[in-house]
Motif scaffolding. Structure first.
Motif, PDB file in Angstrom:
ATOM      1  N   ILE A 175       0.839  -1.205   0.000  1.00 27.85           N
ATOM      2  CA  ILE A 175       0.000   0.000   0.000  1.00 27.85           C
ATOM      3  C   ILE A 175       0.871   1.251   0.000  1.00 27.85           C
ATOM      4  O   ILE A 175       0.539   2.254  -0.638  1.00 27.85           O
ATOM      5  CB  ILE A 175      -0.955  -0.024   1.205  1.00 27.85           C
ATOM      6  N   ARG A 176       2.015   1.203   0.680  1.00 26.35           N
ATOM      7  CA  ARG A 176       2.948   2.338   0.656  1.00 26.35           C
ATOM      8  C   ARG A 176       3.422   2.602  -0.774  1.00 26.35           C
ATOM      9  O   ARG A 176       3.517   3.753  -1.213  1.00 26.35           O
ATOM     10  CB  ARG A 176       4.132   2.020   1.567  1.00 26.35           C
ATOM     11  N   GLY A 234       2.642   5.970  -6.018  1.00 25.85           N
ATOM     12  CA  GLY A 234       2.065   6.126  -7.349  1.00 25.85           C
ATOM     13  C   GLY A 234       0.978   7.187  -7.376  1.00 25.85           C
ATOM     14  O   GLY A 234       0.862   7.964  -8.331  1.00 25.85           O
ATOM     15  N   ILE A 235       0.178   7.257  -6.321  1.00 25.38           N
ATOM     16  CA  ILE A 235      -0.899   8.247  -6.253  1.00 25.38           C
ATOM     17  C   ILE A 235      -0.322   9.661  -6.120  1.00 25.38           C
ATOM     18  O   ILE A 235      -0.801  10.609  -6.767  1.00 25.38           O
ATOM     19  CB  ILE A 235      -1.850   7.911  -5.087  1.00 25.38           C
ATOM     20  N   TRP A 236       0.712   9.821  -5.293  1.00 26.90           N
ATOM     21  CA  TRP A 236       1.352  11.136  -5.179  1.00 26.90           C
ATOM     22  C   TRP A 236       1.966  11.569  -6.505  1.00 26.90           C
ATOM     23  O   TRP A 236       1.896  12.741  -6.890  1.00 26.90           O
ATOM     24  CB  TRP A 236       2.410  11.116  -4.073  1.00 26.90           C
ATOM     25  N   LEU A 237       2.569  10.609  -7.221  1.00 25.54           N
ATOM     26  CA  LEU A 237       3.119  10.917  -8.544  1.00 25.54           C
ATOM     27  C   LEU A 237       2.001  11.368  -9.488  1.00 25.54           C
ATOM     28  O   LEU A 237       2.181  12.316 -10.268  1.00 25.54           O
ATOM     29  CB  LEU A 237       3.837   9.691  -9.107  1.00 25.54           C
ATOM     30  N   ALA A 238       0.856  10.717  -9.414  1.00 24.41           N
ATOM     31  CA  ALA A 238      -0.292  11.094 -10.249  1.00 24.41           C
ATOM     32  C   ALA A 238      -0.727  12.524  -9.972  1.00 24.41           C
ATOM     33  O   ALA A 238      -1.023  13.295 -10.900  1.00 24.41           O
ATOM     34  CB  ALA A 238      -1.444  10.125 -10.014  1.00 24.41           C
ATOM     35  N   ALA A 264       0.409   1.702   7.062  1.00 27.66           N
ATOM     36  CA  ALA A 264       1.241   2.299   6.009  1.00 27.66           C
ATOM     37  C   ALA A 264       1.135   3.820   6.060  1.00 27.66           C
ATOM     38  O   ALA A 264       0.059   4.375   6.299  1.00 27.66           O
ATOM     39  CB  ALA A 264       0.812   1.792   4.641  1.00 27.66           C
ATOM     40  N   SER A 265       2.245   4.495   5.829  1.00 23.15           N
ATOM     41  CA  SER A 265       2.267   5.955   5.843  1.00 23.15           C
ATOM     42  C   SER A 265       1.553   6.515   4.614  1.00 23.15           C
ATOM     43  O   SER A 265       1.637   5.964   3.517  1.00 23.15           O
ATOM     44  CB  SER A 265       3.707   6.454   5.870  1.00 23.15           C
ATOM     45  N   LEU A 266       0.869   7.642   4.825  1.00 25.34           N
ATOM     46  CA  LEU A 266       0.171   8.311   3.727  1.00 25.34           C
ATOM     47  C   LEU A 266       0.942   9.524   3.220  1.00 25.34           C
ATOM     48  O   LEU A 266       0.546  10.129   2.222  1.00 25.34           O
ATOM     49  CB  LEU A 266      -1.222   8.757   4.197  1.00 25.34           C
ATOM     50  N   ARG A 267       2.028   9.867   3.877  1.00 22.89           N
ATOM     51  CA  ARG A 267       2.778  11.063   3.505  1.00 22.89           C
ATOM     52  C   ARG A 267       3.565  10.832   2.217  1.00 22.89           C
ATOM     53  O   ARG A 267       4.004   9.723   1.935  1.00 22.89           O
ATOM     54  CB  ARG A 267       3.738  11.443   4.630  1.00 22.89           C
ATOM     55  N   PRO A 268       3.763  11.911   1.458  1.00 21.59           N
ATOM     56  CA  PRO A 268       4.586  11.765   0.234  1.00 21.59           C
ATOM     57  C   PRO A 268       6.030  11.437   0.591  1.00 21.59           C
ATOM     58  O   PRO A 268       6.595  12.015   1.517  1.00 21.59           O
ATOM     59  CB  PRO A 268       4.470  13.131  -0.444  1.00 21.59           C
TER      60      PRO A 268
END
Length: 445
Positions: free
Chosen positions: A93-94, A99-103, A225-229
């Motif tokens: 998930i990390r 990938g989501i931050w890159l998006a 899992a961390s949510l930070r970029p």
């Protein structure tokens, strides 16, 4: 006492269940995506030809922009699936969050570039002076939804890597329904015209992104899992996606060359080409669903260190690809008398389309192998090879297609060149699959 390995038929049945469980919902989600544009076209079409023409140009630009970043889904699926196979859901998930931050970063960059460049981009597509203002309006508003669209791509990759293709199906269907309702309400009810259609799509895409983010965030909290970029993780995601970006751009170049050559052959040929290309794209969705299953399954097996399982799954998926290609080819042949009249009554167009349609039908088993092996190697994280193979394919296809106007053969020759392109792809992918060099195990590639 060692336990005997399972019988081959047991292994095949297990792979069949996995493929069906992942591929069927994936196909539904893939088919739902182009329905967004279809719904917009149906609603805006009643506002007049100029607005519909503007929508067509803006939609082509948006579709191209988003499709270039499809690696956000593909690369994320492979990376997440590997960690799932290794039994580390927290790291999986990390990886997905990177990938989501890159998006989000890429989406913001696209907005910054698109808003001021919108008039120039519309002119580049040859928009008429009457359609251009509507195209610019739709493009500028819809560009605001690009970050959400890219988040949807990346989050879809996360869920596929987690072996979940049902949630993307539910979100895609709900998004389509919301998009259609919002478009109707804003275009007609609020009287916003084509701007209402754009805002409806932006709102629907943002809502889909929010739903995906809630699912991923819930999973991140569950597994700690961390949510930070994370700068290193985002760079790693970009590095993994770069070869797939090259692959996608090469494929887009092939499709653009084919359309440009068809346009040089005359109006009837290019009209027939657009019809056949639409069908070819629809058939690709069916085969791509098996490829998506391949990405998730192969990544999981390699993450678990099970090279034999990966080989067996690859072999079974190729069999599925061939069988699906044969079935689709037969359906194309049988549906010819019904399919073409849905698009045109012009005998010149149907005359150009019929022989090319036969070529498309006969080439479907080749396409089945190509899509499956493409998905297998993506699942293995073999992006650099896929990029090189697609560049080679482009180098073979381009001269063959560009010679068609001089050598003759019309649209049939164009689609013969397309079949040559798929044959080259099949050869390069088959050689790689046979070599076994893609069987790199571990939680990371």
């Amino acid at each position: 006492m060692t336990q005997a390995p399972p019988a081959p038929q047991v292994v095949r049945r297990r792979h069949d269940r996995e493929i069906i469980a992942l591929a069927v919902p994936a196909f539904g989600a893939l088919v739902a995506e182009p329905l967004f544009v279809l719904a917009d076209s149906a609603i805006v079409g009643h506002l007049g030809t100029r607005r519909l023409a503007g929508l067509g140009i803006a939609s082509a630009l948006l579709t191209t922009a988003v499709s270039v970043f499809v690696f956000l889904a593909y690369a994320t699926t492979a990376a997440v699936a590997r960690r799932v196979g290794a039994g580390d859901l927290r790291a999986a998930i990390r990886q997905g969050m990177d990938g989501i931050w890159l998006a989000l970063l890429l989406g913001a960059a696209v907005i910054v570039l698109t808003l001021p460049a919108a008039p120039g981009l519309v002119d580049l597509f040859g928009a008429s002076s009457t359609a251009a203002p509507y195209a610019v309006t739709y493009l500028r508003i819809s560009a605001l939804g690009i970050p959400a669209m890219l988040v949807v791509l990346a989050a879809t990759g996360v869920l596929r890597g987690l072996q979940d293709t049902k949630t993307p199906l539910y979100v895609a269907v709900a998004g389509f329904v919301a998009n259609a309702a919002l478009n109707a309400a804003l275009v007609y009810g609020a009287g916003l015209g084509i701007a209402g259609s754009a805002w409806g799509t932006v709102i629907a895409q943002c809502a889909m992104a929010v739903v995906y983010l809630r699912v991923v965030v819930r999973g991140a909290r569950r597994h700690g899992a961390s949510l930070r970029p994370d700068a290193a993780g985002i760079r790693a995601s970009a590095h993994a996606g770069a070869p797939l970006l090259v692959r996608t751009l090469s494929l887009r170049a092939i499709l653009l060359i084919a359309t440009a050559v068809a346009a040089r052959l005359g109006d009837a040929d290019v009209a027939a080409h657009q019809i056949i290309l639409s069908l070819w794209s629809l058939l690709a969705f069916a085969l791509d669903a098996i490829a998506i299953a391949g990405q998730a399954i192969i990544g999981r097996y390699l993450g678990a260190g099970d090279t034999m399982g990966a080989r067996n799954a690859c072999r079974r998926m190729v069999e599925w690809g061939i069988a699906a290609g044969v079935v689709l080819g037969v359906l194309v042949i049988l549906a010819r008398p019904v399919f073409l009249p849905l698009f045109t009554s012009d005998t010149a167009v149907t005359g150009a389309a019929l022989p090319a349609l036969v070529i498309v039908a006969l080439s479907q088993p080749i396409s089945g192998i190509v899509f499956v092996l493409d998905g297998v190697l993506m699942g293995a994280g073999d992006g650099p090879y896929l990029a090189g193979a697609m560049l080679l394919t482009l180098a073979v296809f381009a001269p063959a297609a560009l010679l068609v106007p001089a050598l003759g053969g019309g649209l049939t020759a164009v689609w013969a060149a397309m079949t040559l392109m798929m044959a080259v792809r099949m050869l390069t992918l088959w050689l790689r699959a046979r070599s076994g060099r893609w069987l790199v195990t571990g939680a990371t590639r």
